[in-house]
Design a protein around this motif. Structure first.
Motif, PDB file in Angstrom:
ATOM      1  N   TYR A 105      13.087 -11.151 -17.542  1.00  0.00           N
ATOM      2  CA  TYR A 105      13.859 -11.553 -18.708  1.00  0.00           C
ATOM      3  C   TYR A 105      12.992 -12.705 -19.338  1.00  0.00           C
ATOM      4  CZ  TYR A 105      17.549 -13.216 -21.791  1.00  0.00           C
ATOM      5  OH  TYR A 105      18.096 -13.517 -23.138  1.00  0.00           O
ATOM      6  N   LEU A 106      12.623 -12.758 -20.473  1.00  0.00           N
ATOM      7  CA  LEU A 106      11.898 -13.739 -21.162  1.00  0.00           C
ATOM      8  C   LEU A 106      10.701 -14.520 -20.554  1.00  0.00           C
ATOM      9  CD1 LEU A 106      12.623 -14.335 -24.194  1.00  0.00           C
ATOM     10  CD2 LEU A 106      13.782 -16.603 -23.188  1.00  0.00           C
ATOM     11  N   GLY A 107       9.992 -13.711 -19.891  1.00  0.00           N
ATOM     12  CA  GLY A 107       8.889 -14.109 -19.019  1.00  0.00           C
ATOM     13  C   GLY A 107       9.048 -14.348 -17.710  1.00  0.00           C
ATOM     14  N   ARG A 108      10.088 -14.146 -17.305  1.00  0.00           N
ATOM     15  CA  ARG A 108      10.461 -14.288 -15.687  1.00  0.00           C
ATOM     16  C   ARG A 108      11.055 -13.125 -15.058  1.00  0.00           C
ATOM     17  NH1 ARG A 108      12.814 -20.527 -16.238  1.00  0.00           N
ATOM     18  NH2 ARG A 108      10.758 -21.533 -16.752  1.00  0.00           N
ATOM     19  N   ILE A 109      10.860 -13.237 -13.610  1.00  0.00           N
ATOM     20  CA  ILE A 109      11.476 -12.092 -12.986  1.00  0.00           C
ATOM     21  C   ILE A 109      12.875 -12.524 -12.385  1.00  0.00           C
ATOM     22  CG2 ILE A 109      11.690 -10.829 -10.811  1.00  0.00           C
ATOM     23  CD1 ILE A 109       8.548 -10.430 -11.022  1.00  0.00           C
ATOM     24  N   CYS A 110      13.993 -11.937 -12.804  1.00  0.00           N
ATOM     25  CA  CYS A 110      15.354 -12.482 -12.438  1.00  0.00           C
ATOM     26  C   CYS A 110      15.926 -11.736 -11.316  1.00  0.00           C
ATOM     27  CB  CYS A 110      16.466 -12.292 -13.610  1.00  0.00           C
ATOM     28  SG  CYS A 110      16.600 -10.718 -14.356  1.00  0.00           S
ATOM     29  N   GLU A 111      15.276 -10.531 -11.005  1.00  0.00           N
ATOM     30  CA  GLU A 111      15.875  -9.869  -9.872  1.00  0.00           C
ATOM     31  C   GLU A 111      14.748  -8.907  -9.175  1.00  0.00           C
ATOM     32  OE1 GLU A 111      19.912  -7.858  -8.155  1.00  0.00           O
ATOM     33  OE2 GLU A 111      19.609  -8.150 -10.288  1.00  0.00           O
ATOM     34  N   LEU A 112      14.769  -8.958  -7.810  1.00  0.00           N
ATOM     35  CA  LEU A 112      13.781  -7.924  -7.344  1.00  0.00           C
ATOM     36  C   LEU A 112      14.364  -7.468  -6.006  1.00  0.00           C
ATOM     37  CD1 LEU A 112      10.849  -6.865  -7.270  1.00  0.00           C
ATOM     38  CD2 LEU A 112      10.054  -9.143  -6.140  1.00  0.00           C
ATOM     39  N   ALA A 113      14.442  -5.987  -5.672  1.00  0.00           N
ATOM     40  CA  ALA A 113      15.219  -5.363  -4.760  1.00  0.00           C
ATOM     41  C   ALA A 113      14.814  -4.076  -4.797  1.00  0.00           C
ATOM     42  CB  ALA A 113      16.618  -5.402  -4.997  1.00  0.00           C
ATOM     43  N   PRO A 114      14.976  -3.476  -3.553  1.00  0.00           N
ATOM     44  CA  PRO A 114      14.613  -2.041  -3.534  1.00  0.00           C
ATOM     45  C   PRO A 114      15.597  -1.235  -4.716  1.00  0.00           C
ATOM     46  CG  PRO A 114      15.261  -2.823  -1.232  1.00  0.00           C
ATOM     47  CD  PRO A 114      15.514  -3.936  -2.267  1.00  0.00           C
ATOM     48  N   ALA A 115      14.982  -0.043  -5.243  1.00  0.00           N
ATOM     49  CA  ALA A 115      15.672   0.548  -6.355  1.00  0.00           C
ATOM     50  C   ALA A 115      17.287   0.924  -5.924  1.00  0.00           C
ATOM     51  CB  ALA A 115      14.761   1.760  -6.580  1.00  0.00           C
TER      52      ALA A 115
ATOM     53  N   ARG B 160       0.723  -1.326   0.080  1.00  0.00           N
ATOM     54  CA  ARG B 160       0.077   0.175   0.025  1.00  0.00           C
ATOM     55  C   ARG B 160       0.904   1.242  -0.002  1.00  0.00           C
ATOM     56  NH1 ARG B 160      -5.408  -1.816   1.020  1.00  0.00           N
ATOM     57  NH2 ARG B 160      -5.218  -3.894   1.945  1.00  0.00           N
ATOM     58  N   GLY B 161       0.713   2.044  -0.935  1.00  0.00           N
ATOM     59  CA  GLY B 161       1.588   3.333  -1.109  1.00  0.00           C
ATOM     60  C   GLY B 161       2.669   3.294  -1.770  1.00  0.00           C
ATOM     61  N   GLU B 162       2.967   1.973  -2.321  1.00  0.00           N
ATOM     62  CA  GLU B 162       4.203   1.744  -2.851  1.00  0.00           C
ATOM     63  C   GLU B 162       4.211   1.803  -4.396  1.00  0.00           C
ATOM     64  OE1 GLU B 162       7.780  -1.882  -2.259  1.00  0.00           O
ATOM     65  OE2 GLU B 162       5.489  -2.327  -3.023  1.00  0.00           O
ATOM     66  N   THR B 163       5.370   1.940  -5.090  1.00  0.00           N
ATOM     67  CA  THR B 163       5.346   1.957  -6.464  1.00  0.00           C
ATOM     68  C   THR B 163       6.504   0.899  -6.632  1.00  0.00           C
ATOM     69  OG1 THR B 163       5.181   4.307  -6.859  1.00  0.00           O
ATOM     70  CG2 THR B 163       6.268   3.025  -8.578  1.00  0.00           C
ATOM     71  N   LEU B 164       5.944  -0.046  -7.518  1.00  0.00           N
ATOM     72  CA  LEU B 164       6.757  -1.191  -7.874  1.00  0.00           C
ATOM     73  C   LEU B 164       6.998  -1.059  -9.223  1.00  0.00           C
ATOM     74  CD1 LEU B 164       8.345  -4.041  -7.406  1.00  0.00           C
ATOM     75  CD2 LEU B 164       5.961  -5.381  -7.928  1.00  0.00           C
TER      76      LEU B 164
ATOM     77  N   GLN C 287      16.153 -10.134  -3.882  1.00  0.00           N
ATOM     78  CA  GLN C 287      15.847 -11.605  -4.327  1.00  0.00           C
ATOM     79  C   GLN C 287      16.575 -11.674  -5.685  1.00  0.00           C
ATOM     80  OE1 GLN C 287      11.661 -11.418  -3.733  1.00  0.00           O
ATOM     81  NE2 GLN C 287      11.821 -13.305  -2.981  1.00  0.00           N
ATOM     82  N   VAL C 288      17.176 -12.806  -6.041  1.00  0.00           N
ATOM     83  CA  VAL C 288      17.816 -12.872  -7.398  1.00  0.00           C
ATOM     84  C   VAL C 288      17.651 -14.426  -7.825  1.00  0.00           C
ATOM     85  CG1 VAL C 288      20.110 -13.076  -8.779  1.00  0.00           C
ATOM     86  CG2 VAL C 288      19.816 -11.408  -6.957  1.00  0.00           C
ATOM     87  N   ALA C 289      17.395 -14.663  -9.106  1.00  0.00           N
ATOM     88  CA  ALA C 289      16.963 -15.963  -9.869  1.00  0.00           C
ATOM     89  C   ALA C 289      18.140 -16.366 -10.540  1.00  0.00           C
ATOM     90  CB  ALA C 289      15.831 -16.037 -10.563  1.00  0.00           C
ATOM     91  N   CYS C 290      19.292 -16.864  -9.824  1.00  0.00           N
ATOM     92  CA  CYS C 290      20.671 -17.100 -10.449  1.00  0.00           C
ATOM     93  C   CYS C 290      21.261 -17.969  -9.580  1.00  0.00           C
ATOM     94  CB  CYS C 290      21.280 -15.777 -10.731  1.00  0.00           C
ATOM     95  SG  CYS C 290      23.203 -16.045 -11.269  1.00  0.00           S
ATOM     96  N   HIS C 291      21.947 -19.017 -10.159  1.00  0.00           N
ATOM     97  CA  HIS C 291      22.959 -19.997  -9.592  1.00  0.00           C
ATOM     98  C   HIS C 291      24.111 -19.305  -8.918  1.00  0.00           C
ATOM     99  CE1 HIS C 291      20.038 -23.352 -10.449  1.00  0.00           C
ATOM    100  NE2 HIS C 291      20.060 -23.009 -11.676  1.00  0.00           N
ATOM    101  N   TYR C 292      24.779 -18.462  -9.744  1.00  0.00           N
ATOM    102  CA  TYR C 292      26.109 -17.893  -9.640  1.00  0.00           C
ATOM    103  C   TYR C 292      25.811 -16.467  -9.403  1.00  0.00           C
ATOM    104  CZ  TYR C 292      27.151 -22.669 -10.672  1.00  0.00           C
ATOM    105  OH  TYR C 292      27.110 -24.147 -10.760  1.00  0.00           O
ATOM    106  N   PRO C 293      25.198 -15.695  -8.547  1.00  0.00           N
ATOM    107  CA  PRO C 293      24.923 -14.562  -8.547  1.00  0.00           C
ATOM    108  C   PRO C 293      26.399 -13.689  -8.398  1.00  0.00           C
ATOM    109  CG  PRO C 293      24.282 -15.432  -6.355  1.00  0.00           C
ATOM    110  CD  PRO C 293      24.565 -16.507  -7.343  1.00  0.00           C
ATOM    111  N   LEU C 294      26.299 -12.337  -8.782  1.00  0.00           N
ATOM    112  CA  LEU C 294      27.271 -11.347  -8.656  1.00  0.00           C
ATOM    113  C   LEU C 294      27.529 -11.350  -7.077  1.00  0.00           C
ATOM    114  CD1 LEU C 294      26.519  -8.974 -11.533  1.00  0.00           C
ATOM    115  CD2 LEU C 294      28.132 -10.640 -11.666  1.00  0.00           C
ATOM    116  N   PRO C 295      28.918 -11.181  -6.762  1.00  0.00           N
ATOM    117  CA  PRO C 295      29.245 -10.830  -5.314  1.00  0.00           C
ATOM    118  C   PRO C 295      28.478  -9.612  -4.745  1.00  0.00           C
ATOM    119  CG  PRO C 295      31.235 -10.317  -6.522  1.00  0.00           C
ATOM    120  CD  PRO C 295      29.973 -10.902  -7.732  1.00  0.00           C
ATOM    121  N   GLY C 296      28.198  -9.593  -3.442  1.00  0.00           N
ATOM    122  CA  GLY C 296      27.580  -8.286  -2.832  1.00  0.00           C
ATOM    123  C   GLY C 296      28.733  -7.446  -2.377  1.00  0.00           C
TER     124      GLY C 296
END
Length: 337
Positions: free
Chosen positions: A225-235, A37-41, A328-337
């Motif tokens: 990417y191609l029908g799926r969400i690959c990453e979701l995070a605060p802007a 509520r009150g958010e922009t995604l 959140q990330v959909a990757c087996h080998y995500p980039l380092p944080g």
């Protein structure tokens, strides 16, 4: 996140299209997200990644093939037509091309009142229409009697926003609302959307392919990417420290503004000149074009363009999993944080 904080919850959304002489094309495949509520995604990605199909499914302009779309706790896809109609005023949409989304035969005042008429709101409507037009920066007396063909693109998009606001919605879905506008007008509409969201405590689902635009208006961003969400995070977190290789490639492709060297440099033709800066191209390193959605790769769909891909990427579909509390990330080998 409590149930009361969530206005829209999409779970495992699937949207198929019929393809003549072939198997159905799955434009959206297992997409899940929430809008508070009150958010922009913001949803961002290349053309054809399924952003607009997701937006239309949320609005029930196209029935989803699978999954759930829960608005304020109610699954829209399973509501009887009469109950869905009663909910319609709370969900409004702004389309990409403002001119084609407005009836050229009607006056601005009649266009803004369309929703009131459709949902049999008690008359008179004049005050509501005038207030909606004023809220988006238009003079009701000056534009109310005019038709869309007599207005600029920016004015037409303001009329489209007024038409959505007049019904006092809780959620507004914006499908590429500024891509057809000049850059200077884009900034005005984006500022207006942000101001409107804060004043009316709206929730926005903002669809765009321009990462700079999405960053300006979004609290959180989902990358498709191609029908799926690959990453979701605060802007801010996603733009500062992307964890998916595709997100990194998108950000690398954004042109930067760098200081003009001592010898002086002029902006390239067609670019925006900012005092003391010069546009420079991005450093995109993603090879090739996205695969056909009719024949998506096995496992991770980005693996055919990813320099981090391994055998596991072809064998297993990476789930969207948390790498930090709200990232959140959909990757087996995500980039380092």
């Amino acid at each position: 996140m409590t149930t009361s904080e969530v206005l829209l919850r999409v779970r495992d959304l699937a949207v198929d299209y019929r393809v003549p002489g072939g198997a159905p094309l799955r434009a959206v495949d297992g997409v899940s997200f929430t809008v508070r509520r009150g958010e922009t995604l913001g949803l961002v990605g290349e053309s054809g990644c399924g952003k607009s199909s997701t937006a239309r499914a949320v609005m029930m302009l196209r029935r989803p093939t699978g999954g759930r779309i829960e608005f304020d706790g109610q699954d829209l896809a399973r509501l009887p037509a009469r109950q869905l109609r009663r909910l319609r005023p709370q969900l409004q949409m702004i389309f990409q091309d403002p001119a084609s989304s407005l009836n050229p035969r009607r006056t601005v005042a009649a266009i803004v009142a369309e929703g009131l008429a459709a949902h049999r709101h008690p008359r008179p409507w004049t005050r509501l229409v005038d207030d909606a037009l004023s809220a988006v920066g238009l003079d009701p007396e000056a534009v109310g009697h005019r038709r869309p063909t007599e207005l600029s693109g920016g004015q037409c998009q303001r009329v489209a926003l007024a038409r959505a606001l007049v019904l006092a919605p809780a959620l507004v879905v914006c499908d590429e609302p500024v891509s057809a506008l000049d850059v200077s007008v884009q900034a005005q509409i984006l500022n207006l959307l942000e101001d409107t969201r804060r004043r009316h405590r709206l929730s926005l689902l903002f669809i765009a392919h321009d990462l700079a635009v999405v960053k300006q208006v979004s609290d959180r961003v989902g990358v498709m990417y191609l029908g799926r969400i690959c990453e979701l995070a605060p802007a801010e977190q996603l733009y500062r420290q992307p964890r998916h290789p595709y997100t990194r490639a998108l950000l690398d492709a954004v042109p930067l503004l760098e200081p003009v060297p001592p010898s002086g440099a002029i902006a390239a033709p067609g670019s925006i000149a900012v005092p003391g800066t010069v546009p420079t191209p991005g450093t995109a390193s993603t090879p090739g074009e996205p695969p056909s959605p009719l024949r998506p790769p096995s496992g991770c769909r980005f693996r055919t363009r990813c320099d981090r891909a391994r055998d596991r990427c072809a064998e297993e579909t990476p789930p969207l999993h948390p790498v930090t509390e709200d990232h959140q990330v959909a990757c087996h080998y995500p980039l380092p944080g």
